[in-house]
Design an enzyme around this catalytic site. Structure first.
Site, PDB file in Angstrom:
ATOM      1  N   GLY A  36       0.906  -1.105  -0.124  1.00 31.09           N
ATOM      2  CA  GLY A  36      -0.102  -0.026   0.088  1.00 31.09           C
ATOM      3  C   GLY A  36       0.879   1.182   0.042  1.00 31.09           C
ATOM      4  O   GLY A  36       1.630   1.368  -0.922  1.00 31.09           O
ATOM      5  N   ARG A  49       6.633  -8.963   6.705  1.00 26.12           N
ATOM      6  CA  ARG A  49       6.650  -9.978   5.547  1.00 26.12           C
ATOM      7  C   ARG A  49       7.818  -9.691   4.620  1.00 26.12           C
ATOM      8  O   ARG A  49       8.077  -8.752   3.768  1.00 26.12           O
ATOM      9  CB  ARG A  49       5.221  -9.943   4.674  1.00 26.12           C
ATOM     10  CG  ARG A  49       4.252 -10.223   5.638  1.00 26.12           C
ATOM     11  CD  ARG A  49       3.154 -10.057   4.653  1.00 26.12           C
ATOM     12  NE  ARG A  49       2.827  -8.575   4.617  1.00 26.12           N
ATOM     13  CZ  ARG A  49       1.522  -8.090   3.779  1.00 26.12           C
ATOM     14  NH1 ARG A  49       0.618  -8.881   3.001  1.00 26.12           N
ATOM     15  NH2 ARG A  49       1.590  -6.705   3.698  1.00 26.12           N
ATOM     16  N   ASN A  94       4.938   4.869   9.046  1.00 26.77           N
ATOM     17  CA  ASN A  94       3.585   4.425   8.371  1.00 26.77           C
ATOM     18  C   ASN A  94       3.000   3.214   8.663  1.00 26.77           C
ATOM     19  O   ASN A  94       1.613   3.076   8.561  1.00 26.77           O
ATOM     20  CB  ASN A  94       3.886   4.369   6.922  1.00 26.77           C
ATOM     21  CG  ASN A  94       2.723   3.538   5.913  1.00 26.77           C
ATOM     22  OD1 ASN A  94       1.926   4.222   5.534  1.00 26.77           O
ATOM     23  ND2 ASN A  94       3.366   2.339   5.622  1.00 26.77           N
ATOM     24  N   SER A 113      -4.649   9.670   9.961  1.00 30.16           N
ATOM     25  CA  SER A 113      -5.939   9.531   9.116  1.00 30.16           C
ATOM     26  C   SER A 113      -7.000  10.533   9.403  1.00 30.16           C
ATOM     27  O   SER A 113      -7.143  11.224  10.477  1.00 30.16           O
ATOM     28  CB  SER A 113      -6.521   7.883   9.438  1.00 30.16           C
ATOM     29  OG  SER A 113      -7.522   7.952   8.803  1.00 30.16           O
ATOM     30  N   TYR A 123     -10.002   2.272  16.233  1.00 30.95           N
ATOM     31  CA  TYR A 123      -9.131   2.523  15.102  1.00 30.95           C
ATOM     32  C   TYR A 123      -8.829   4.056  15.040  1.00 30.95           C
ATOM     33  O   TYR A 123      -7.847   4.786  14.997  1.00 30.95           O
ATOM     34  CB  TYR A 123      -9.588   2.156  13.666  1.00 30.95           C
ATOM     35  CG  TYR A 123      -8.759   2.664  12.438  1.00 30.95           C
ATOM     36  CD1 TYR A 123      -7.316   2.120  12.515  1.00 30.95           C
ATOM     37  CD2 TYR A 123      -9.228   3.553  11.781  1.00 30.95           C
ATOM     38  CE1 TYR A 123      -6.579   2.527  11.281  1.00 30.95           C
ATOM     39  CE2 TYR A 123      -8.258   3.996  10.752  1.00 30.95           C
ATOM     40  CZ  TYR A 123      -7.063   3.610  10.497  1.00 30.95           C
ATOM     41  OH  TYR A 123      -6.209   4.073   9.570  1.00 30.95           O
ATOM     42  N   LYS A 174      -5.776   6.733  15.943  1.00 27.03           N
ATOM     43  CA  LYS A 174      -5.200   7.722  14.763  1.00 27.03           C
ATOM     44  C   LYS A 174      -5.482   9.190  15.362  1.00 27.03           C
ATOM     45  O   LYS A 174      -4.567  10.144  15.063  1.00 27.03           O
ATOM     46  CB  LYS A 174      -6.072   7.645  13.389  1.00 27.03           C
ATOM     47  CG  LYS A 174      -5.717   6.505  12.703  1.00 27.03           C
ATOM     48  CD  LYS A 174      -4.201   6.487  12.390  1.00 27.03           C
ATOM     49  CE  LYS A 174      -3.711   5.169  11.563  1.00 27.03           C
ATOM     50  NZ  LYS A 174      -2.298   5.137  11.218  1.00 27.03           N
ATOM     51  N   GLY A 179      -7.877  10.309   3.777  1.00 30.36           N
ATOM     52  CA  GLY A 179      -9.083   9.456   3.824  1.00 30.36           C
ATOM     53  C   GLY A 179      -9.097   8.129   3.155  1.00 30.36           C
ATOM     54  O   GLY A 179      -8.144   7.582   3.087  1.00 30.36           O
ATOM     55  N   VAL A 188      -8.121   5.320   0.986  1.00 29.24           N
ATOM     56  CA  VAL A 188      -7.244   4.984   0.005  1.00 29.24           C
ATOM     57  C   VAL A 188      -7.209   3.418  -0.207  1.00 29.24           C
ATOM     58  O   VAL A 188      -7.444   2.752   0.966  1.00 29.24           O
ATOM     59  CB  VAL A 188      -5.777   5.279   0.565  1.00 29.24           C
ATOM     60  CG1 VAL A 188      -4.647   5.128  -0.527  1.00 29.24           C
ATOM     61  CG2 VAL A 188      -5.586   6.489   1.296  1.00 29.24           C
ATOM     62  N   PHE A 191      -5.667  -2.335   3.113  1.00 28.14           N
ATOM     63  CA  PHE A 191      -6.230  -1.943   4.498  1.00 28.14           C
ATOM     64  C   PHE A 191      -7.356  -2.303   4.929  1.00 28.14           C
ATOM     65  O   PHE A 191      -7.586  -3.128   5.842  1.00 28.14           O
ATOM     66  CB  PHE A 191      -6.057  -0.232   4.253  1.00 28.14           C
ATOM     67  CG  PHE A 191      -6.779   0.147   5.555  1.00 28.14           C
ATOM     68  CD1 PHE A 191      -5.870   0.604   6.655  1.00 28.14           C
ATOM     69  CD2 PHE A 191      -8.015   0.474   5.725  1.00 28.14           C
ATOM     70  CE1 PHE A 191      -6.593   1.340   7.696  1.00 28.14           C
ATOM     71  CE2 PHE A 191      -8.754   0.982   6.921  1.00 28.14           C
ATOM     72  CZ  PHE A 191      -8.082   1.429   7.975  1.00 28.14           C
TER      73      PHE A 191
HETATM   74  P1  NDP Z   1      -1.873  -1.878   4.000  1.00 28.18           P
HETATM   75  O1  NDP Z   1      -2.312  -2.722   4.752  1.00 28.18           O
HETATM   76  O2  NDP Z   1      -1.651  -1.941   2.439  1.00 28.18           O
HETATM   77  O3  NDP Z   1      -0.237  -1.601   4.601  1.00 28.18           O
HETATM   78  C1  NDP Z   1      -0.213  -1.595   5.897  1.00 28.18           C
HETATM   79  C2  NDP Z   1       1.543  -2.091   6.167  1.00 28.18           C
HETATM   80  O4  NDP Z   1       1.578  -1.834   7.460  1.00 28.18           O
HETATM   81  C3  NDP Z   1       1.979  -3.350   5.542  1.00 28.18           C
HETATM   82  O5  NDP Z   1       3.161  -3.150   4.916  1.00 28.18           O
HETATM   83  C4  NDP Z   1       2.290  -4.149   6.721  1.00 28.18           C
HETATM   84  O6  NDP Z   1       3.224  -4.855   6.526  1.00 28.18           O
HETATM   85  C5  NDP Z   1       2.676  -2.921   7.749  1.00 28.18           C
HETATM   86  N1  NDP Z   1       2.370  -3.575   9.190  1.00 28.18           N
HETATM   87  C6  NDP Z   1       1.247  -3.535   9.758  1.00 28.18           C
HETATM   88  N2  NDP Z   1       1.553  -4.036  11.053  1.00 28.18           N
HETATM   89  C7  NDP Z   1       2.960  -4.020  11.273  1.00 28.18           C
HETATM   90  C8  NDP Z   1       3.577  -4.418  12.212  1.00 28.18           C
HETATM   91  N3  NDP Z   1       3.263  -4.925  13.412  1.00 28.18           N
HETATM   92  N4  NDP Z   1       5.142  -4.320  12.182  1.00 28.18           N
HETATM   93  C9  NDP Z   1       5.317  -3.836  10.901  1.00 28.18           C
HETATM   94  N5  NDP Z   1       4.688  -3.428   9.906  1.00 28.18           N
HETATM   95  C10 NDP Z   1       3.455  -3.756  10.084  1.00 28.18           C
HETATM   96  O7  NDP Z   1      -2.510  -0.405   4.371  1.00 28.18           O
HETATM   97  P2  NDP Z   1      -2.126   1.103   4.148  1.00 28.18           P
HETATM   98  O8  NDP Z   1      -0.917   1.310   2.988  1.00 28.18           O
HETATM   99  O9  NDP Z   1      -3.462   1.748   3.553  1.00 28.18           O
HETATM  100  O10 NDP Z   1      -1.829   1.587   5.485  1.00 28.18           O
HETATM  101  C11 NDP Z   1      -0.610   2.311   5.704  1.00 28.18           C
HETATM  102  C12 NDP Z   1      -0.857   3.334   6.838  1.00 28.18           C
HETATM  103  O11 NDP Z   1      -1.928   4.352   6.124  1.00 28.18           O
HETATM  104  C13 NDP Z   1      -1.594   2.886   8.159  1.00 28.18           C
HETATM  105  O12 NDP Z   1      -0.948   3.205   9.236  1.00 28.18           O
HETATM  106  C14 NDP Z   1      -3.169   3.104   8.040  1.00 28.18           C
HETATM  107  O13 NDP Z   1      -3.542   3.277   9.181  1.00 28.18           O
HETATM  108  C15 NDP Z   1      -2.684   4.423   7.129  1.00 28.18           C
HETATM  109  N6  NDP Z   1      -4.084   5.075   6.415  1.00 28.18           N
HETATM  110  C16 NDP Z   1      -4.704   4.251   5.471  1.00 28.18           C
HETATM  111  C17 NDP Z   1      -5.666   4.570   5.112  1.00 28.18           C
HETATM  112  C18 NDP Z   1      -6.476   3.936   3.909  1.00 28.18           C
HETATM  113  O14 NDP Z   1      -7.718   3.974   3.669  1.00 28.18           O
HETATM  114  N7  NDP Z   1      -6.095   2.692   3.304  1.00 28.18           N
HETATM  115  C19 NDP Z   1      -6.223   5.927   5.199  1.00 28.18           C
HETATM  116  C20 NDP Z   1      -5.711   6.655   6.211  1.00 28.18           C
HETATM  117  C21 NDP Z   1      -4.396   6.152   6.919  1.00 28.18           C
HETATM  118  P3  NDP Z   1       3.410  -6.458   7.256  1.00 28.18           P
HETATM  119  O15 NDP Z   1       1.973  -7.016   7.317  1.00 28.18           O
HETATM  120  O16 NDP Z   1       4.240  -7.146   6.344  1.00 28.18           O
HETATM  121  O17 NDP Z   1       4.028  -6.265   8.377  1.00 28.18           O
HETATM  122  C1  8X3 Z   2      -8.479   4.826   7.070  1.00 26.32           C
HETATM  123  C2  8X3 Z   2      -9.428   5.274   6.562  1.00 26.32           C
HETATM  124  O1  8X3 Z   2     -11.936   5.612   6.805  1.00 26.32           O
HETATM  125  O2  8X3 Z   2     -11.296   3.734   6.253  1.00 26.32           O
HETATM  126  O3  8X3 Z   2      -7.909   5.429   7.957  1.00 26.32           O
HETATM  127  O4  8X3 Z   2     -11.020   4.397   8.494  1.00 26.32           O
HETATM  128  S1  8X3 Z   2     -10.974   4.637   6.879  1.00 26.32           S
END
Ligand code: NDP
Ligand code: 8X3
Length: 281
Positions: A38, A60, A112, A165, A178, A182, A209, A211, A215
């Site tokens: 992501g 991973r 992140n 977020s 959650y 945040k 917002g 994405v 997630f």
């Molecule tokens: P993804 O699930 O695609 O990516 C999440 C990443 O976090 C993965 O690379 C995962 O890697 C890593 N991760 C999770 N837990 C751990 C851990 N315990 N230790 C190390 N790495 C970890 O989600 P996003 O890219 O969307 O999320 C990235 C960030 O953005 C998060 O903080 C999320 O809350 C925030 N966000 C996302 C939004 C969305 O709508 N998608 C909106 C707003 C904020 P692995 O599993 O390999 O450890």
């Molecule tokens: C991730 C956005 O609205 O899915 O922070 O919680 S939402």
């Protein structure tokens, strides 16, 4: 309109020349947590295109290896990956302490790694889901900061970007933990910036917002059809939008600190209000 006197004009020109330069990240060490997917993976690609040196962390290892080769193809000067669970305080500190010397001086931290688990009423929520979210999004973010920021202070340079977020601004039903995690990121982000006042280290919170990444699949424990419905009838942001914003914040002139950026797709006003096309029409 007020006119500038010649002294002010000359002074301004001097400031503009010296300080308006974009901060280059070429050759800088950028540590991205959650780089295996992501937003983290897209941010790795965006910094790679800027010629940065990328330190990638996630649990991973196989996925990190794929991101690492993509980043090298896109122009990263070098890549080093660390298998890391940010919930493990000792592992985080050990990982940073034991970095090879050429990776030890982290210039930019993209804090992140994060996740959501479950979507249900607070009073019936699963304890395991709460622990995972708080341990990752709040405590993990803190552990990484605690391990990395002292070096930035000693070296007198650095930038921390925390992933908050929109959900940290307005809580939505069934998402209290959650959203609360945040909201905590916002206060930790602002508190860190206060504690770093008087140093040149910059601190930014990026608050997206919706994405479309993995997630929602993670939130629903791998239920991909439920995850897809989150984005039904609307256009979400893509991970590259957030990566672009992060690179923009980091490359502002060195005297500029972007405190917080909130961004969403045009179909979203806040975490409660999303415009969706009616698919039955
Ligand atoms: P993804 O699930 O695609 O990516 C999440 C990443 O976090 C993965 O690379 C995962 O890697 C890593 N991760 C999770 N837990 C751990 C851990 N315990 N230790 C190390 N790495 C970890 O989600 P996003 O890219 O969307 O999320 C990235 C960030 O953005 C998060 O903080 C999320 O809350 C925030 N966000 C996302 C939004 C969305 O709508 N998608 C909106 C707003 C904020 P692995 O599993 O390999 O450890
Ligand atoms: C991730 C956005 O609205 O899915 O922070 O919680 S939402």
């Amino acid at each position: 309109m007020a006119r500038l006197n010649p002294v002010h004009k000359t002074a301004l020109k001097g400031i503009q020349k010296e300080t308006m330069a974009r901060t280059s990240v070429k050759g800088k060490v950028v540590f991205i947590t959650g780089a295996s997917s992501g937003i983290g993976a897209a941010t790795a690609a965006a910094f790679a295109e800027e010629g940065a040196r990328l330190l990638l962390g996630a649990r991973r290892a196989g996925r990190l290896a794929q991101v690492a080769s993509m980043a090298l193809e896109k122009g990263a000067e070098a890549v080093h990956s660390v298998q890391l669970d940010v919930r493990n305080r000792h592992a985080v500190q050990r990982t940073i302490d034991e970095l090879p010397s050429e990776w030890a001086e982290i210039d930019i931290l993209i804090n992140n790694a994060g996740l959501s688990r479950g979507l249900e009423k607070l009073y019936t929520g699963r304890y395991e889901d709460w622990d995972e979210m708080i341990d990752t999004n709040v405590k993990g973010l803190l552990y990484v900061m605690r391990a990395v920021v002292p070096g930035m202070v000693v070296r007198g340079s650095g930038h921390v970007v925390n992933l908050g977020s929109m959900a940290g601004e307005v809580a939505y039903p069934n998402g209290a933990v959650y959203c609360g995690s945040k909201a905590a990121v916002h206060f930790i982000n602002d508190g860190l910036r206060e504690d770093l006042l008087g140093t040149p280290v910059r601190v930014t919170c990026v608050d997206p917002g919706l994405v479309e990444t993995e997630f929602s699949q993670v939130r629903f424990h791998g239920d991909t059809s439920r995850a897809a419905k989150v984005y039904n009838g609307m256009t979400p942001l893509i991970a590259e939008d957030i990566a672009d914003t992060i690179v923009w914040a980091v490359t502002r002139p060195s005297h500029v600190n972007i405190a917080r950026i909130t961004l969403s797709s045009v179909d979203q006003a806040n975490s409660l209000l999303v415009h969706r096309e009616d698919s039955s029409k």
